[in-house]
Design a protein around this motif. Sequence first.
Motif, PDB file in Angstrom:
ATOM      1  N   GLN A  85      -0.081  43.201 -17.824  1.00 18.42           N
ATOM      2  CA  GLN A  85       0.240  43.013 -19.240  1.00 18.42           C
ATOM      3  C   GLN A  85       0.200  44.342 -19.974  1.00 18.42           C
ATOM      4  OE1 GLN A  85      -2.461  39.944 -20.830  1.00 18.42           O
ATOM      5  NE2 GLN A  85      -0.640  38.692 -21.172  1.00 18.42           N
ATOM      6  N   LEU A  86       1.144  44.511 -20.859  1.00 15.33           N
ATOM      7  CA  LEU A  86       1.153  45.635 -21.784  1.00 15.33           C
ATOM      8  C   LEU A  86       1.199  45.045 -23.180  1.00 15.33           C
ATOM      9  CD1 LEU A  86       3.837  47.959 -20.131  1.00 15.33           C
ATOM     10  CD2 LEU A  86       1.360  48.114 -19.907  1.00 15.33           C
ATOM     11  N   VAL A  87       0.257  45.442 -24.001  1.00 16.49           N
ATOM     12  CA  VAL A  87       0.177  44.888 -25.349  1.00 16.49           C
ATOM     13  C   VAL A  87       0.118  46.026 -26.357  1.00 16.49           C
ATOM     14  CG1 VAL A  87      -1.097  43.416 -26.930  1.00 16.49           C
ATOM     15  CG2 VAL A  87      -1.018  42.840 -24.494  1.00 16.49           C
ATOM     16  N   GLU A  88       1.119  46.072 -27.219  1.00 15.62           N
ATOM     17  CA  GLU A  88       1.162  47.100 -28.251  1.00 15.62           C
ATOM     18  C   GLU A  88       0.427  46.627 -29.511  1.00 15.62           C
ATOM     19  OE1 GLU A  88       5.215  46.996 -26.145  1.00 15.62           O
ATOM     20  OE2 GLU A  88       3.761  45.585 -26.964  1.00 15.62           O
ATOM     21  N   SER A  89      -0.094  47.595 -30.230  1.00 14.12           N
ATOM     22  CA  SER A  89      -0.729  47.298 -31.515  1.00 14.12           C
ATOM     23  C   SER A  89      -0.685  48.549 -32.374  1.00 14.12           C
ATOM     24  CB  SER A  89      -2.175  46.840 -31.320  1.00 14.12           C
ATOM     25  OG  SER A  89      -2.943  47.842 -30.703  1.00 14.12           O
ATOM     26  N   GLY A  90      -1.011  48.382 -33.635  1.00 14.47           N
ATOM     27  CA  GLY A  90      -1.097  49.525 -34.536  1.00 14.47           C
ATOM     28  C   GLY A  90       0.065  49.692 -35.482  1.00 14.47           C
ATOM     29  N   GLY A  91       1.074  48.852 -35.337  1.00 15.93           N
ATOM     30  CA  GLY A  91       2.215  48.958 -36.239  1.00 15.93           C
ATOM     31  C   GLY A  91       1.849  48.514 -37.646  1.00 15.93           C
ATOM     32  N   GLY A  92       2.751  48.784 -38.562  1.00 17.94           N
ATOM     33  CA  GLY A  92       2.516  48.387 -39.940  1.00 17.94           C
ATOM     34  C   GLY A  92       3.503  49.022 -40.881  1.00 17.94           C
ATOM     35  N   LEU A  93       3.200  48.908 -42.164  1.00 11.49           N
ATOM     36  CA  LEU A  93       4.038  49.481 -43.208  1.00 11.49           C
ATOM     37  C   LEU A  93       3.382  50.761 -43.725  1.00 11.49           C
ATOM     38  CD1 LEU A  93       6.348  49.362 -45.289  1.00 11.49           C
ATOM     39  CD2 LEU A  93       4.870  47.894 -46.697  1.00 11.49           C
ATOM     40  N   VAL A  94       4.105  51.854 -43.649  1.00 15.38           N
ATOM     41  CA  VAL A  94       3.589  53.135 -44.125  1.00 15.38           C
ATOM     42  C   VAL A  94       4.659  53.824 -44.963  1.00 15.38           C
ATOM     43  CG1 VAL A  94       1.991  53.477 -42.204  1.00 15.38           C
ATOM     44  CG2 VAL A  94       4.345  54.324 -42.033  1.00 15.38           C
ATOM     45  N   GLN A  95       4.248  54.860 -45.663  1.00 13.35           N
ATOM     46  CA  GLN A  95       5.193  55.621 -46.468  1.00 13.35           C
ATOM     47  C   GLN A  95       5.663  56.851 -45.701  1.00 13.35           C
ATOM     48  OE1 GLN A  95       3.112  56.422 -50.166  1.00 13.35           O
ATOM     49  NE2 GLN A  95       4.027  54.603 -51.109  1.00 13.35           N
ATOM     50  N   ALA A  96       6.811  57.318 -46.071  1.00 14.35           N
ATOM     51  CA  ALA A  96       7.350  58.530 -45.451  1.00 14.35           C
ATOM     52  C   ALA A  96       6.331  59.661 -45.576  1.00 14.35           C
ATOM     53  CB  ALA A  96       8.662  58.919 -46.110  1.00 14.35           C
ATOM     54  N   GLY A  97       6.154  60.378 -44.470  1.00 17.21           N
ATOM     55  CA  GLY A  97       5.196  61.469 -44.447  1.00 17.21           C
ATOM     56  C   GLY A  97       3.830  61.077 -43.925  1.00 17.21           C
ATOM     57  N   ASP A  98       3.566  59.794 -43.852  1.00 16.75           N
ATOM     58  CA  ASP A  98       2.272  59.314 -43.361  1.00 16.75           C
ATOM     59  C   ASP A  98       2.182  59.427 -41.844  1.00 16.75           C
ATOM     60  OD1 ASP A  98       1.674  56.544 -45.699  1.00 16.75           O
ATOM     61  OD2 ASP A  98       1.447  58.723 -45.900  1.00 16.75           O
ATOM     62  N   SER A  99       1.005  59.068 -41.345  1.00 16.20           N
ATOM     63  CA  SER A  99       0.757  59.047 -39.904  1.00 16.20           C
ATOM     64  C   SER A  99       0.369  57.647 -39.472  1.00 16.20           C
ATOM     65  CB  SER A  99      -0.359  60.024 -39.534  1.00 16.20           C
ATOM     66  OG  SER A  99       0.017  61.349 -39.818  1.00 16.20           O
ATOM     67  N   LEU A 100       0.637  57.372 -38.207  1.00 13.86           N
ATOM     68  CA  LEU A 100       0.348  56.054 -37.658  1.00 13.86           C
ATOM     69  C   LEU A 100       0.095  56.237 -36.174  1.00 13.86           C
ATOM     70  CD1 LEU A 100       0.441  53.100 -38.808  1.00 13.86           C
ATOM     71  CD2 LEU A 100       2.743  52.949 -37.868  1.00 13.86           C
ATOM     72  N   ARG A 101      -0.839  55.494 -35.614  1.00 12.85           N
ATOM     73  CA  ARG A 101      -1.079  55.572 -34.177  1.00 12.85           C
ATOM     74  C   ARG A 101      -0.878  54.208 -33.547  1.00 12.85           C
ATOM     75  NH1 ARG A 101      -6.469  57.120 -30.646  1.00 12.85           N
ATOM     76  NH2 ARG A 101      -7.039  54.991 -31.228  1.00 12.85           N
ATOM     77  N   LEU A 102       0.034  54.157 -32.620  1.00  6.49           N
ATOM     78  CA  LEU A 102       0.284  52.939 -31.864  1.00  6.49           C
ATOM     79  C   LEU A 102      -0.499  52.978 -30.563  1.00  6.49           C
ATOM     80  CD1 LEU A 102       4.154  52.568 -32.266  1.00  6.49           C
ATOM     81  CD2 LEU A 102       2.318  51.862 -33.825  1.00  6.49           C
ATOM     82  N   SER A 103      -0.926  51.797 -30.127  1.00  8.65           N
ATOM     83  CA  SER A 103      -1.647  51.679 -28.868  1.00  8.65           C
ATOM     84  C   SER A 103      -0.884  50.770 -27.919  1.00  8.65           C
ATOM     85  CB  SER A 103      -3.036  51.084 -29.100  1.00  8.65           C
ATOM     86  OG  SER A 103      -3.806  51.882 -29.965  1.00  8.65           O
ATOM     87  N   CYS A 104      -1.017  51.074 -26.651  1.00  3.98           N
ATOM     88  CA  CYS A 104      -0.441  50.237 -25.598  1.00  3.98           C
ATOM     89  C   CYS A 104      -1.580  49.966 -24.620  1.00  3.98           C
ATOM     90  CB  CYS A 104       0.715  50.953 -24.923  1.00  3.98           C
ATOM     91  SG  CYS A 104       1.384  50.107 -23.470  1.00  3.98           S
ATOM     92  N   ALA A 105      -2.115  48.761 -24.673  1.00  3.61           N
ATOM     93  CA  ALA A 105      -3.218  48.385 -23.795  1.00  3.61           C
ATOM     94  C   ALA A 105      -2.662  47.797 -22.513  1.00  3.61           C
ATOM     95  CB  ALA A 105      -4.111  47.368 -24.499  1.00  3.61           C
ATOM     96  N   ALA A 106      -3.060  48.381 -21.400  1.00  7.34           N
ATOM     97  CA  ALA A 106      -2.540  47.968 -20.104  1.00  7.34           C
ATOM     98  C   ALA A 106      -3.618  47.253 -19.299  1.00  7.34           C
ATOM     99  CB  ALA A 106      -2.049  49.191 -19.330  1.00  7.34           C
ATOM    100  N   SER A 107      -3.216  46.235 -18.570  1.00  9.23           N
ATOM    101  CA  SER A 107      -4.165  45.497 -17.741  1.00  9.23           C
ATOM    102  C   SER A 107      -3.443  44.872 -16.565  1.00  9.23           C
ATOM    103  CB  SER A 107      -4.851  44.401 -18.574  1.00  9.23           C
ATOM    104  OG  SER A 107      -3.902  43.457 -19.045  1.00  9.23           O
ATOM    105  N   GLY A 108      -4.212  44.492 -15.565  1.00 10.40           N
ATOM    106  CA  GLY A 108      -3.651  43.758 -14.440  1.00 10.40           C
ATOM    107  C   GLY A 108      -3.415  44.561 -13.186  1.00 10.40           C
TER     108      GLY A 108
END
Length: 128
Positions: free
Chosen positions: A3-26
């Motif tokens: 399984q690969l499960v992404e998280s961390g998305g959302g609504l941000v403003q231009a110029g901001d930072s965001l970190r996405l995660s991909c959790a791997a298992s199995g």
Amino acid sequence: QVQLVESGGGLVQAGDSLRLSCAASGRTFSRYAVGWFRQAPGKEREFVGAIRWGDGGTYYADSVKGRFTMSIDVAKNAVYLQMNSVKPEDTAVYSCAAGDVGRWRLMLIGESATYDYWGRGTQVTVSS
């Protein structure tokens, strides 16, 4: 079951930072590479970049080079996509995918068939 499960998305403003995660298992991913893809509404899926699990080697698409950074936390079996200085054109569903690192060269052109496992994606929306 892998399984690969992404998280961390959302609504941000231009110029901001965001970190996405991909959790791997199995399974053990030491001989794998993980790619990030994104797909905006009405557009084809775009390859963002890839990272080798074993040595952390990375490759980035020109559209994100210098702004996005991938990393791996082996202990947590997770891959991260740090997104800095985001732009409205970065708005998309971001997905991670894993494939055998032996296909690295093909992975770098975003060849979907080289990736064996896919996550469902996480939405990133960048407002101007």
